[in-house]
Design an enzyme around this catalytic site. Structure first.
Site, PDB file in Angstrom:
ATOM      1  N   THR A 199       0.854  -1.195   0.000  1.00 17.24           N
ATOM      2  CA  THR A 199       0.000   0.000   0.000  1.00 17.24           C
ATOM      3  C   THR A 199       0.885   1.240   0.000  1.00 17.24           C
ATOM      4  N   GLY A 220       3.908   4.898   2.822  1.00 13.89           N
ATOM      5  CA  GLY A 220       5.168   4.730   3.552  1.00 13.89           C
ATOM      6  C   GLY A 220       5.000   4.340   5.000  1.00 13.89           C
ATOM      7  N   CYS A 276       4.774   6.331   7.522  1.00 10.50           N
ATOM      8  CA  CYS A 276       3.803   7.210   8.182  1.00 10.50           C
ATOM      9  C   CYS A 276       2.389   6.629   8.202  1.00 10.50           C
ATOM     10  N   LYS A 287      -1.263   6.991  16.161  1.00 13.29           N
ATOM     11  CA  LYS A 287      -2.231   7.965  16.667  1.00 13.29           C
ATOM     12  C   LYS A 287      -3.603   7.319  16.874  1.00 13.29           C
ATOM     13  N   GLY A 302      14.665   2.872  25.247  1.00 12.31           N
ATOM     14  CA  GLY A 302      14.737   4.162  24.568  1.00 12.31           C
ATOM     15  C   GLY A 302      13.601   5.076  25.019  1.00 12.31           C
ATOM     16  N   ILE A 329      15.122   2.651  19.733  1.00 10.30           N
ATOM     17  CA  ILE A 329      16.332   3.444  19.975  1.00 10.30           C
ATOM     18  C   ILE A 329      16.695   4.312  18.768  1.00 10.30           C
ATOM     19  N   GLY A 330      15.752   4.534  17.890  1.00 11.07           N
ATOM     20  CA  GLY A 330      15.994   5.412  16.745  1.00 11.07           C
ATOM     21  C   GLY A 330      15.749   4.693  15.425  1.00 11.07           C
ATOM     22  N   ALA A 374       7.242  13.342   9.408  1.00  5.77           N
ATOM     23  CA  ALA A 374       6.425  13.254   8.205  1.00  5.77           C
ATOM     24  C   ALA A 374       6.218  14.620   7.548  1.00  5.77           C
ATOM     25  N   HIS A 381     -11.081  33.533  23.601  1.00 13.11           N
ATOM     26  CA  HIS A 381     -11.257  33.068  24.976  1.00 13.11           C
ATOM     27  C   HIS A 381     -12.508  32.203  25.076  1.00 13.11           C
TER      28      HIS A 381
HETATM   29  P1  FAD Z   1       8.846   6.625   4.606  1.00 15.96           P
HETATM   30  O1  FAD Z   1       7.550   7.048   5.153  1.00 15.96           O
HETATM   31  O2  FAD Z   1       9.695   5.721   5.401  1.00 15.96           O
HETATM   32  O3  FAD Z   1       8.568   6.031   3.163  1.00 15.96           O
HETATM   33  C1  FAD Z   1       9.550   5.471   2.381  1.00 15.96           C
HETATM   34  C2  FAD Z   1       8.913   4.431   1.480  1.00 15.96           C
HETATM   35  O4  FAD Z   1       9.890   4.038   0.530  1.00 15.96           O
HETATM   36  C3  FAD Z   1       8.474   3.163   2.185  1.00 15.96           C
HETATM   37  O5  FAD Z   1       7.123   2.907   1.924  1.00 15.96           O
HETATM   38  C4  FAD Z   1       9.364   2.068   1.609  1.00 15.96           C
HETATM   39  O6  FAD Z   1       8.673   0.841   1.403  1.00 15.96           O
HETATM   40  C5  FAD Z   1       9.739   2.660   0.257  1.00 15.96           C
HETATM   41  N1  FAD Z   1      11.021   2.180  -0.236  1.00 15.96           N
HETATM   42  C6  FAD Z   1      12.190   2.073   0.419  1.00 15.96           C
HETATM   43  N2  FAD Z   1      13.159   1.640  -0.411  1.00 15.96           N
HETATM   44  C7  FAD Z   1      12.573   1.462  -1.619  1.00 15.96           C
HETATM   45  C8  FAD Z   1      13.049   1.051  -2.876  1.00 15.96           C
HETATM   46  N3  FAD Z   1      14.325   0.735  -3.070  1.00 15.96           N
HETATM   47  N4  FAD Z   1      12.171   0.974  -3.898  1.00 15.96           N
HETATM   48  C9  FAD Z   1      10.858   1.313  -3.721  1.00 15.96           C
HETATM   49  N5  FAD Z   1      10.360   1.733  -2.560  1.00 15.96           N
HETATM   50  C10 FAD Z   1      11.210   1.808  -1.525  1.00 15.96           C
HETATM   51  N6  FAD Z   1       6.396  11.550  12.131  1.00 15.96           N
HETATM   52  C11 FAD Z   1       5.615  12.612  12.403  1.00 15.96           C
HETATM   53  O7  FAD Z   1       5.848  13.684  11.853  1.00 15.96           O
HETATM   54  N7  FAD Z   1       4.541  12.507  13.247  1.00 15.96           N
HETATM   55  C12 FAD Z   1       4.236  11.364  13.882  1.00 15.96           C
HETATM   56  O8  FAD Z   1       3.274  11.313  14.633  1.00 15.96           O
HETATM   57  C13 FAD Z   1       5.057  10.225  13.639  1.00 15.96           C
HETATM   58  N8  FAD Z   1       4.780   9.049  14.237  1.00 15.96           N
HETATM   59  C14 FAD Z   1       5.564   7.961  13.960  1.00 15.96           C
HETATM   60  C15 FAD Z   1       5.284   6.774  14.624  1.00 15.96           C
HETATM   61  C16 FAD Z   1       6.054   5.655  14.395  1.00 15.96           C
HETATM   62  C17 FAD Z   1       5.731   4.370  15.102  1.00 15.96           C
HETATM   63  C18 FAD Z   1       7.122   5.721  13.446  1.00 15.96           C
HETATM   64  C19 FAD Z   1       7.942   4.503  13.144  1.00 15.96           C
HETATM   65  C20 FAD Z   1       7.410   6.905  12.791  1.00 15.96           C
HETATM   66  C21 FAD Z   1       6.639   8.041  13.056  1.00 15.96           C
HETATM   67  N9  FAD Z   1       6.913   9.269  12.447  1.00 15.96           N
HETATM   68  C22 FAD Z   1       6.141  10.355  12.737  1.00 15.96           C
HETATM   69  C23 FAD Z   1       8.018   9.430  11.487  1.00 15.96           C
HETATM   70  C24 FAD Z   1       7.470   9.392  10.054  1.00 15.96           C
HETATM   71  O9  FAD Z   1       6.777   8.196   9.845  1.00 15.96           O
HETATM   72  C25 FAD Z   1       8.607   9.532   9.057  1.00 15.96           C
HETATM   73  O10 FAD Z   1       9.359  10.681   9.353  1.00 15.96           O
HETATM   74  C26 FAD Z   1       8.075   9.658   7.640  1.00 15.96           C
HETATM   75  O11 FAD Z   1       7.293   8.545   7.303  1.00 15.96           O
HETATM   76  C27 FAD Z   1       9.233   9.807   6.643  1.00 15.96           C
HETATM   77  O12 FAD Z   1       8.729   9.908   5.361  1.00 15.96           O
HETATM   78  P2  FAD Z   1       9.574   9.454   4.093  1.00 15.96           P
HETATM   79  O13 FAD Z   1       8.690   9.696   2.916  1.00 15.96           O
HETATM   80  O14 FAD Z   1      10.908  10.051   4.120  1.00 15.96           O
HETATM   81  O15 FAD Z   1       9.817   7.879   4.266  1.00 15.96           O
HETATM   82  P1  NAI Z   2      14.436   8.684  19.224  1.00 22.51           P
HETATM   83  O1  NAI Z   2      15.686   9.108  18.600  1.00 22.51           O
HETATM   84  O2  NAI Z   2      13.321   9.641  19.405  1.00 22.51           O
HETATM   85  O3  NAI Z   2      14.738   8.076  20.670  1.00 22.51           O
HETATM   86  C1  NAI Z   2      15.588   7.007  20.874  1.00 22.51           C
HETATM   87  C2  NAI Z   2      16.027   7.021  22.329  1.00 22.51           C
HETATM   88  O4  NAI Z   2      16.731   5.818  22.591  1.00 22.51           O
HETATM   89  C3  NAI Z   2      16.976   8.167  22.664  1.00 22.51           C
HETATM   90  O5  NAI Z   2      16.490   8.813  23.817  1.00 22.51           O
HETATM   91  C4  NAI Z   2      18.303   7.483  22.886  1.00 22.51           C
HETATM   92  O6  NAI Z   2      19.111   8.137  23.826  1.00 22.51           O
HETATM   93  C5  NAI Z   2      17.856   6.120  23.400  1.00 22.51           C
HETATM   94  N1  NAI Z   2      18.808   5.040  23.219  1.00 22.51           N
HETATM   95  C6  NAI Z   2      19.635   4.812  22.168  1.00 22.51           C
HETATM   96  N2  NAI Z   2      20.333   3.676  22.362  1.00 22.51           N
HETATM   97  C7  NAI Z   2      19.929   3.167  23.547  1.00 22.51           C
HETATM   98  C8  NAI Z   2      20.264   2.005  24.296  1.00 22.51           C
HETATM   99  N3  NAI Z   2      21.157   1.127  23.858  1.00 22.51           N
HETATM  100  N4  NAI Z   2      19.663   1.781  25.481  1.00 22.51           N
HETATM  101  C9  NAI Z   2      18.742   2.674  25.943  1.00 22.51           C
HETATM  102  N5  NAI Z   2      18.378   3.790  25.269  1.00 22.51           N
HETATM  103  C10 NAI Z   2      18.959   4.025  24.091  1.00 22.51           C
HETATM  104  O7  NAI Z   2      13.977   7.402  18.375  1.00 22.51           O
HETATM  105  P2  NAI Z   2      12.599   6.629  18.315  1.00 22.51           P
HETATM  106  O8  NAI Z   2      11.770   6.897  19.516  1.00 22.51           O
HETATM  107  O9  NAI Z   2      12.955   5.235  17.974  1.00 22.51           O
HETATM  108  O10 NAI Z   2      11.894   7.306  17.067  1.00 22.51           O
HETATM  109  C11 NAI Z   2      12.508   7.273  15.781  1.00 22.51           C
HETATM  110  C12 NAI Z   2      12.117   8.439  14.952  1.00 22.51           C
HETATM  111  O11 NAI Z   2      10.763   8.384  14.599  1.00 22.51           O
HETATM  112  C13 NAI Z   2      12.350   9.752  15.661  1.00 22.51           C
HETATM  113  O12 NAI Z   2      13.404  10.404  15.000  1.00 22.51           O
HETATM  114  C14 NAI Z   2      11.106  10.520  15.538  1.00 22.51           C
HETATM  115  O13 NAI Z   2      11.349  11.747  14.917  1.00 22.51           O
HETATM  116  C15 NAI Z   2      10.196   9.672  14.663  1.00 22.51           C
HETATM  117  N6  NAI Z   2       8.906   9.622  15.341  1.00 22.51           N
HETATM  118  C16 NAI Z   2       8.195  10.773  15.456  1.00 22.51           C
HETATM  119  C17 NAI Z   2       7.015  10.793  16.139  1.00 22.51           C
HETATM  120  C18 NAI Z   2       6.291  12.069  16.283  1.00 22.51           C
HETATM  121  O14 NAI Z   2       6.619  13.008  15.585  1.00 22.51           O
HETATM  122  N7  NAI Z   2       5.300  12.155  17.148  1.00 22.51           N
HETATM  123  C19 NAI Z   2       6.448   9.593  16.743  1.00 22.51           C
HETATM  124  C20 NAI Z   2       7.299   8.450  16.598  1.00 22.51           C
HETATM  125  C21 NAI Z   2       8.461   8.490  15.897  1.00 22.51           C
END
Ligand code: FAD
Ligand code: NAI
Length: 481
Positions: free
Chosen positions: A41, A44, A46, A55, A189, A287-288, A337, A460
């Site tokens: 689908t 990505g 997101c 969410k 993390g 952890i990232g 995103a 307000h």
């Molecule tokens: P992606 O969304 O990762 O999309 C990349 C796409 O490329 C994927 O579908 C993948 O299948 C495709 N792809 C990869 N390699 C290839 C290839 N070689 N050929 C064809 N297709 C390929 N961000 C927010 O701003 N707000 C949030 O609330 C938020 N919540 C999150 C919650 C979680 C659990 C996670 C994991 C992330 C969250 N993020 C959030 C982060 C957000 O999802 C990403 O920053 C965003 O999706 C990045 O967009 P992108 O288009 O760069 O890549």
């Molecule tokens: P993150 O970078 O936000 O947090 C990872 C945490 O793990 C850090 O605090 C780091 O110090 C810790 N860590 C690293 N190695 C560790 C270890 N070995 N043991 C214990 N702690 C350790 O990464 P996260 O939460 O995985 O999210 C990934 C990305 O997804 C983020 O960059 C974020 O921007 C995006 N995201 C955004 C959301 C939003 O905008 N609401 C929601 C979810 C994800």
């Protein structure tokens, strides 16, 4: 506009918020566009396994929590909630299905061709698109310009094997799909994913322990915000083990055992004890995330990644290879995103010969916990490194709407340049901080001073009045404290 020596004007690799938005904008600008996506689908990370499903679970679990923890009873609604987890998962899946299907509709509407499969560079203007399933033929597609928008995936933790199907050691994708509420969940993390998904399962009844490597949660956010958020989550029942690292996880039957050591170096903990162990029914590794460049054939076009595995670009999102551009999580900057989306619009405009710009100094970030945590611009610590600042802070406790709604926690904080009064950063912890932060973003884009915000009439009673009062506090003159 079409150059007939290529199949397409633009080919986008990846249909996440970066890629699909770039594809639609490029098509709107009259270019012939294809987007390669290997997932079943569009949308990505997101839409499929990130922002949207998390969410959906956060929103539903918030209602459950409000019913279970007495918040509703405080407002005269006495209920005893019963969890139907399968139904909660169902509404999450429905949200994902609706929105990913919506992108497919938008592709058709804008005449963007979806090439199904994974793309790999043959040369700077040609990719091979492998079939997304085992059957079928690989196809070569050429384009004048190619945009890499392949996003990111979970960073693995050495010594810890994730198995989302078993549901014992999971990453964020597995944590969205748990079939039952774990009794005890350890989150590795204390970043955004750990706190959001840890909150979901804590609300639904799990005991949650968060192990964080650094001495405070939420790295990158303002220091006051990190401290206050820690206090709030602790009060909600999450236990934090800060300055601690996980060195291994073993699974026996349905239980996981984690070994922990002080982050500064083991094996003894701060209390002088040998490395500690923790048992859990579920372990979330968060952890990232790392950029997706493997298998892209970057070596075939001579494009190198930096030390963090990211593709570097200039301000226009051009890589070092002519005709190859990159956006979103695969390039430096916050992995968000909305950042990817804005870069998607800008790159398409640049390819079409227009001027696409993203102001990377004004990208809001929001943690969708209860309360929400949001910020835009510099932290107080960063701002002070650049010069003298004035700071105004206003507590949500003194905001009439938050108080009336039983949402007294948090504050709004505005950091302004001491000399010019220009707003450098805004941070908020409030039930609707994610929505409130948009005003701060606009103010900063227009180069507003704190006085500009303070003298803007705010409706307000709204939570946003706290932003106005924080701006008044920069000059020491808020009304309600
Ligand atoms: P992606 O969304 O990762 O999309 C990349 C796409 O490329 C994927 O579908 C993948 O299948 C495709 N792809 C990869 N390699 C290839 C290839 N070689 N050929 C064809 N297709 C390929 N961000 C927010 O701003 N707000 C949030 O609330 C938020 N919540 C999150 C919650 C979680 C659990 C996670 C994991 C992330 C969250 N993020 C959030 C982060 C957000 O999802 C990403 O920053 C965003 O999706 C990045 O967009 P992108 O288009 O760069 O890549
Ligand atoms: P993150 O970078 O936000 O947090 C990872 C945490 O793990 C850090 O605090 C780091 O110090 C810790 N860590 C690293 N190695 C560790 C270890 N070995 N043991 C214990 N702690 C350790 O990464 P996260 O939460 O995985 O999210 C990934 C990305 O997804 C983020 O960059 C974020 O921007 C995006 N995201 C955004 C959301 C939003 O905008 N609401 C929601 C979810 C994800």
């Amino acid at each position: 506009m079409a150059d007939h020596s290529y199949d397409y004007d633009v080919l986008i690799i990846g249909a996440g918020p970066g890629g699909y938005v770039a594809a639609i904008r490029a098509a709107q600008l009259g270019l012939k566009v294809a987007c390669v996506e290997g997932r079943e689908t569009l949308g990505g990370t997101c839409l499929n396994v990130g922002c949207i499903p998390s969410k959906a679970m956060l929103h539903a679990s918030e209602y459950f929590d409000a019913a279970a923890n007495g918040k509703m009873a405080d407002m005269g609604i006495e209920v005893s909630p019963k969890l139907n987890l399968e139904k909660m998962h169902g509404q999450r899946r429905d949200a994902v299905k609706g929105l990913t299907g919506g992108i497919e509709f938008l592709f058709k509407k804008n005449k963007v061709d979806w090439k199904k499969g994974y793309a790999s560079f043959v040369d700077g203007h040609t990719v091979e698109v492998g079939p997304s399933t085992g059957s079928g033929q690989a196809e070569k597609v050429t384009a004048k310009d190619i945009v890499i928008a392949t996003g990111s995936s979970v960073t693995p933790l050495p010594g810890v094997e994730v198995d989302n199907d078993k549901g014992i050691v999971v990453d964020s994708t597995g944590a969205l799909e748990l079939k039952s509420v774990p009794k005890k969940m350890v989150v590795i993390g204390g970043g955004v994913i750990g706190l959001e998904l840890g909150s979901v399962w804590r609300r639904l009844g799990a005991e949650v322990i968060c192990v964080e490597f650094l001495d405070q949660i939420l790295p990158g956010m303002d220091g006051d915000v990190r401290k206050e958020a820690n206090k709030i989550f602790k009060k909600q029942g999450i236990t934090f083990k800060l300055s601690t690292k996980v060195t291994g996880v073993t699974v026996k039957g349905k239980k996981a055992t984690l070994t922990l050591e002080p982050a500064a170096g083991g094996p003894s903990t701060g209390s002088g004890q040998a490395s500690e162990t923790l048992e859990a029914d579920c372990v979330l590794v968060s952890i990232g995330r790392k950029p997706n460049t493997e298998g892209l054939g970057l070596e075939n076009i001579g494009l190198e990644t930096n030390q963090r595995g990211q593709i570097e670009t200039d301000h226009d999102f051009r890589t070092s290879v002519d005709g190859v551009w990159a956006i979103g999580d695969v390039i430096p900057g916050p992995m968000l995103a909305h950042k990817a989306e804005d870069e998607g619009i800008a790159v398409a405009e640049n390819i079409a010969g227009e001027t696409g710009i993203v102001n990377h100094d004004v990208i809001p970030s929001v943690v969708y916990t209860w309360p929400e945590i949001a910020g835009v611009g510099l932290t107080e610590e960063q701002a002070k490194e650049r010069g003298e600042v004035k700071v105004g802070k206003f507590p949500m406790m003194a905001n009439s709407r938050a108080k009336t709604n039983h949402e007294p926690e948090g504050f709004v904080k505005i950091i302004a340049d001491a000399e010019t009064d220009r707003v450098l950063g805004v941070w908020a912890i409030a039930s609707v901080a994610g929505t409130m932060i948009a005003e701060a973003g606009i103010a900063m884009e227009f180069g507003a001073t704190s006085e500009d915000i303070a003298y803007t009439c705010h409706a307000h009673p709204t939570h946003a009045e706290a932003t106005k009062e924080a701006a008044m506090a920069v000059r020491g003159k808020p009304i309600h404290i």
